[in-house]
Write an enzyme that holds these catalytic residues in place. Structure first.
Site, PDB file in Angstrom:
ATOM      1  N   HIS A  37      -2.366  -7.598   2.268  1.00 33.89           N
ATOM      2  CA  HIS A  37      -2.315  -8.155   3.633  1.00 33.89           C
ATOM      3  C   HIS A  37      -3.355  -7.584   4.581  1.00 33.89           C
ATOM      4  O   HIS A  37      -3.512  -8.065   5.704  1.00 33.89           O
ATOM      5  CB  HIS A  37      -0.905  -8.019   4.228  1.00 33.89           C
ATOM      6  CG  HIS A  37      -0.533  -6.631   4.650  1.00 33.89           C
ATOM      7  ND1 HIS A  37      -0.653  -6.219   5.953  1.00 33.89           N
ATOM      8  CD2 HIS A  37      -0.044  -5.568   3.970  1.00 33.89           C
ATOM      9  CE1 HIS A  37      -0.237  -4.961   6.048  1.00 33.89           C
ATOM     10  NE2 HIS A  37       0.131  -4.551   4.849  1.00 33.89           N
TER      11      HIS A  37
ATOM     12  N   GLN B  82      -7.648   0.633   3.829  1.00 35.02           N
ATOM     13  CA  GLN B  82      -8.528   0.108   4.888  1.00 35.02           C
ATOM     14  C   GLN B  82      -9.932  -0.271   4.403  1.00 35.02           C
ATOM     15  O   GLN B  82     -10.727  -0.788   5.190  1.00 35.02           O
ATOM     16  CB  GLN B  82      -8.654   1.124   6.034  1.00 35.02           C
ATOM     17  CG  GLN B  82      -7.423   1.214   6.926  1.00 35.02           C
ATOM     18  CD  GLN B  82      -7.107  -0.066   7.683  1.00 35.02           C
ATOM     19  OE1 GLN B  82      -7.958  -0.938   7.872  1.00 35.02           O
ATOM     20  NE2 GLN B  82      -5.870  -0.195   8.132  1.00 35.02           N
TER      21      GLN B  82
ATOM     22  N   CYS C  57       6.034   5.627  19.322  1.00 44.55           N
ATOM     23  CA  CYS C  57       7.234   5.798  20.128  1.00 44.55           C
ATOM     24  C   CYS C  57       8.331   6.397  19.251  1.00 44.55           C
ATOM     25  O   CYS C  57       8.795   5.768  18.315  1.00 44.55           O
ATOM     26  CB  CYS C  57       7.684   4.452  20.666  1.00 44.55           C
ATOM     27  SG  CYS C  57       8.056   4.474  22.398  1.00 44.55           S
TER      28      CYS C  57
ATOM     29  N   THR D 234      10.735  -7.974 -11.366  1.00 45.97           N
ATOM     30  CA  THR D 234      10.122  -9.250 -11.724  1.00 45.97           C
ATOM     31  C   THR D 234       8.797  -9.449 -10.991  1.00 45.97           C
ATOM     32  O   THR D 234       8.694  -9.208  -9.788  1.00 45.97           O
ATOM     33  CB  THR D 234      11.102 -10.408 -11.433  1.00 45.97           C
ATOM     34  OG1 THR D 234      12.267 -10.181 -12.220  1.00 45.97           O
ATOM     35  CG2 THR D 234      10.496 -11.756 -11.781  1.00 45.97           C
TER      36      THR D 234
ATOM     37  N   GLY E 242       0.837  -1.191   0.000  1.00 44.61           N
ATOM     38  CA  GLY E 242       0.000   0.000   0.000  1.00 44.61           C
ATOM     39  C   GLY E 242       0.877   1.249   0.000  1.00 44.61           C
ATOM     40  O   GLY E 242       0.590   2.226  -0.702  1.00 44.61           O
ATOM     41  N   THR E 243       1.942   1.197   0.769  1.00 46.90           N
ATOM     42  CA  THR E 243       2.874   2.329   0.847  1.00 46.90           C
ATOM     43  C   THR E 243       3.462   2.637  -0.523  1.00 46.90           C
ATOM     44  O   THR E 243       3.543   3.800  -0.931  1.00 46.90           O
ATOM     45  CB  THR E 243       4.011   2.000   1.843  1.00 46.90           C
ATOM     46  OG1 THR E 243       3.429   1.725   3.123  1.00 46.90           O
ATOM     47  CG2 THR E 243       4.999   3.136   1.966  1.00 46.90           C
TER      48      THR E 243
ATOM     49  N   SER F  98      -3.947  -2.864  -0.591  1.00 46.54           N
ATOM     50  CA  SER F  98      -2.872  -3.751  -0.170  1.00 46.54           C
ATOM     51  C   SER F  98      -3.407  -5.116   0.272  1.00 46.54           C
ATOM     52  O   SER F  98      -4.351  -5.184   1.052  1.00 46.54           O
ATOM     53  CB  SER F  98      -2.135  -3.080   0.999  1.00 46.54           C
ATOM     54  OG  SER F  98      -1.128  -3.916   1.490  1.00 46.54           O
TER      55      SER F  98
ATOM     56  N   ASN G 191      -7.295   4.497   9.402  1.00 48.75           N
ATOM     57  CA  ASN G 191      -6.829   3.253  10.007  1.00 48.75           C
ATOM     58  C   ASN G 191      -6.890   3.250  11.527  1.00 48.75           C
ATOM     59  O   ASN G 191      -7.001   2.205  12.141  1.00 48.75           O
ATOM     60  CB  ASN G 191      -5.400   2.953   9.546  1.00 48.75           C
ATOM     61  CG  ASN G 191      -4.486   4.155   9.623  1.00 48.75           C
ATOM     62  OD1 ASN G 191      -4.733   5.177   8.992  1.00 48.75           O
ATOM     63  ND2 ASN G 191      -3.447   4.041  10.404  1.00 48.75           N
TER      64      ASN G 191
HETATM   65  C1  LIG Z   1      -1.680  -0.284   6.272  1.00 50.44           C
HETATM   66  C2  LIG Z   1      -1.955   0.990   5.592  1.00 50.44           C
HETATM   67  C3  LIG Z   1      -1.100   1.496   4.604  1.00 50.44           C
HETATM   68  C4  LIG Z   1       0.193   0.827   4.244  1.00 50.44           C
HETATM   69  O1  LIG Z   1       0.010  -0.373   3.565  1.00 50.44           O
HETATM   70  P1  LIG Z   1       1.233  -1.408   3.485  1.00 50.44           P
HETATM   71  O2  LIG Z   1       0.785  -2.447   2.521  1.00 50.44           O
HETATM   72  O3  LIG Z   1       1.420  -1.947   4.862  1.00 50.44           O
HETATM   73  O4  LIG Z   1       2.408  -0.634   3.008  1.00 50.44           O
HETATM   74  C5  LIG Z   1      -1.446   2.666   3.975  1.00 50.44           C
HETATM   75  N1  LIG Z   1      -2.579   3.320   4.284  1.00 50.44           N
HETATM   76  C6  LIG Z   1      -3.437   2.862   5.212  1.00 50.44           C
HETATM   77  C7  LIG Z   1      -4.673   3.619   5.495  1.00 50.44           C
HETATM   78  C8  LIG Z   1      -3.155   1.684   5.901  1.00 50.44           C
HETATM   79  O5  LIG Z   1      -3.991   1.256   6.842  1.00 50.44           O
END
Ligand SMILES: *Cc1c(COP(=O)(O)O)cnc(C)c1O
Length: 388
Positions: free
Chosen positions: A200, A178, A324, A236, A70-71, A198, A150
């Site tokens: 996961h 999200q 933190c 790849t 997602g990043t 994303s 999130n």
């Molecule tokens: C988790 C999250 C991301 C980042 O996604 P990754 O796949 O972990 O890099 C970006 N935006 C939101 C709102 C998220 O909750």
């Protein structure tokens, strides 16, 4: 008992997803870009996955590119648009509750001469539309707002922002990490030009993301290499993860309304129990449309970290609103943006439920949270001062 209530951070991969991935982790290992038989097999699997994902989101398969997270999708979208439309303007609008993937990317772009307006939110975390509209300038090239937050789960007025963007001919990007796989929607209906998500976060594998780019929208390259993913994300092809993400999305859509109803009921039950059994708590973003499984709760006069660690010791995984940073503890920028005082923001815990959570787990969690809060408050000088 081990209870996982941190599903907004990541989810457990569905065994059916692993099953779908398995052939591509073993015998079908060809480079999807190769022209020989090994490549053709994996190439076909990638095409099928792309079509499946596109169909579920109501877009064209040519409008989907695969990324590593997602990043990465957020970076390719925001930096790519900033670069492509540089000659048209240097102004970008966003909210002040974005995920670091957007927030820090835009902060970085500010160093390169872009101007960014961070629009504020109300006490429920809903973006102020009038403020966004007032921020629009002739040189505004991009609006980037998250679909759902999130930390607190608030769903943003994306359709209304999409209309404003369209009216003013501004590109509209949405971080939907999200919401994709959690709530049904189509980027086309909401006026979205680019959409990040994303794998996961919806029971797919880690290390795979995707970006929807509406056809006609120009995105400049920020990563250079080979020709994969329209040259926007060379490298790849991660065939197993792509197949896994498609399977995960298919599973999510197979019983989405039922799961939304189940999680909402479980979450509401959890919150009603907490409010009934613990004094001086606040449920954040309670009165607006929220993600079904997200519950952000402020336990006044306590530190979130001590709650998190005490619960972790009892087998319960949650998240605190604080980050933190080296030696000082910083309150969450999201909670502060909602006007929650820093001292209360520090005592906020995010419980994020997912499809594997059961009522038994929630009952256990309520029982343990009640005990932990009582114990910690006995030791809290702030609590004792409040009760004096
Ligand atoms: C988790 C999250 C991301 C980042 O996604 P990754 O796949 O972990 O890099 C970006 N935006 C939101 C709102 C998220 O909750």
């Amino acid at each position: 008992m081990r209870v996982y209530l941190d599903n907004n951070a990541t989810t457990k991969m569905d065994p059916k997803v692993l099953e779908a991935m398995m052939p591509f982790l073993t015998e079908e290992y060809g480079n999807a870009f190769s022209m020989h038989l090994f490549g053709r097999e994996t190439g076909a699997a990638v095409s099928r996955s792309r079509e499946e994902i596109a169909k579920l989101l109501g877009v064209l398969s040519t409008e989907i590119i695969f990324t590593a997270s997602g990043t990465e999708s957020d970076n390719i979208a925001v930096r790519g648009i900033a670069k492509a439309y540089k000659n048209r303007g240097n102004h970008i609008i966003t909210s002040n509750i974005e995920h670091p993937a957007i927030k820090n990317t835009l902060k970085d772009l500010e160093k390169d001469g872009y101007e960014v307006t961070f629009v504020s939110v109300d006490s429920n975390g809903v973006l102020k539309l009038d403020e966004l509209e007032a921020a629009i300038r002739p040189e505004t090239i991009l609006i980037s707002v998250m679909h759902a937050n999130n930390e607190v789960g608030t769903i943003e007025p994306i359709a209304a922002i999409g209309e404003l963007a369209k009216k003013n001919k501004i590109i509209f990007h949405v971080d939907a990490v999200q919401t994709v796989g959690k709530i049904p929607f189509s980027p086309k209906e909401l006026g979205i030009d680019l959409l990040s998500f994303s794998g996961h976060k919806f029971y797919g594998p880690k290390g795979i993301g995707a970006l929807y780019i509406r056809s006609g929208v120009r995105v400049a390259k920020i990563i250079t290499g080979g020709g994969q993913e329209k040259k926007l994300r060379p490298g790849t092809t991660n065939t197993p993860a792509i197949v896994g993400m498609a399977k995960a999305l298919e599973l999510a859509y197979a019983n989405m309304p039922e799961e939304i109803a189940r999680e909402t009921e479980l979450r509401d039950y959890f919150e009603s129990q907490i409010v009934e059994k613990i004094p001086e708590v606040v449920i954040n973003a309670k009165s607006v449309e929220r993600l079904p499984g997200t519950s952000s709760i402020t336990f006044k006069y306590l530190e979130g970290e001590s709650i998190l660690l005490s619960l972790s010791y009892l087998g319960i995984a949650v998240s605190s609103g604080s980050a933190c940073s080296s030696d000082e503890l910083q309150a969450s920028h999201v909670l502060l943006a909602m006007g929650i005082p820093a001292e209360f923001a520090h005592g906020t815990i995010r419980f994020s439920l997912g499809k594997y959570n059961t009522k038994e787990e929630i009952d256990y969690t309520v029982e343990q949270v009640v005990k932990v809060i009582e114990k910690l408050r006995i030791l809290s000088p702030l609590w004792n001062e409040f009760n004096r």
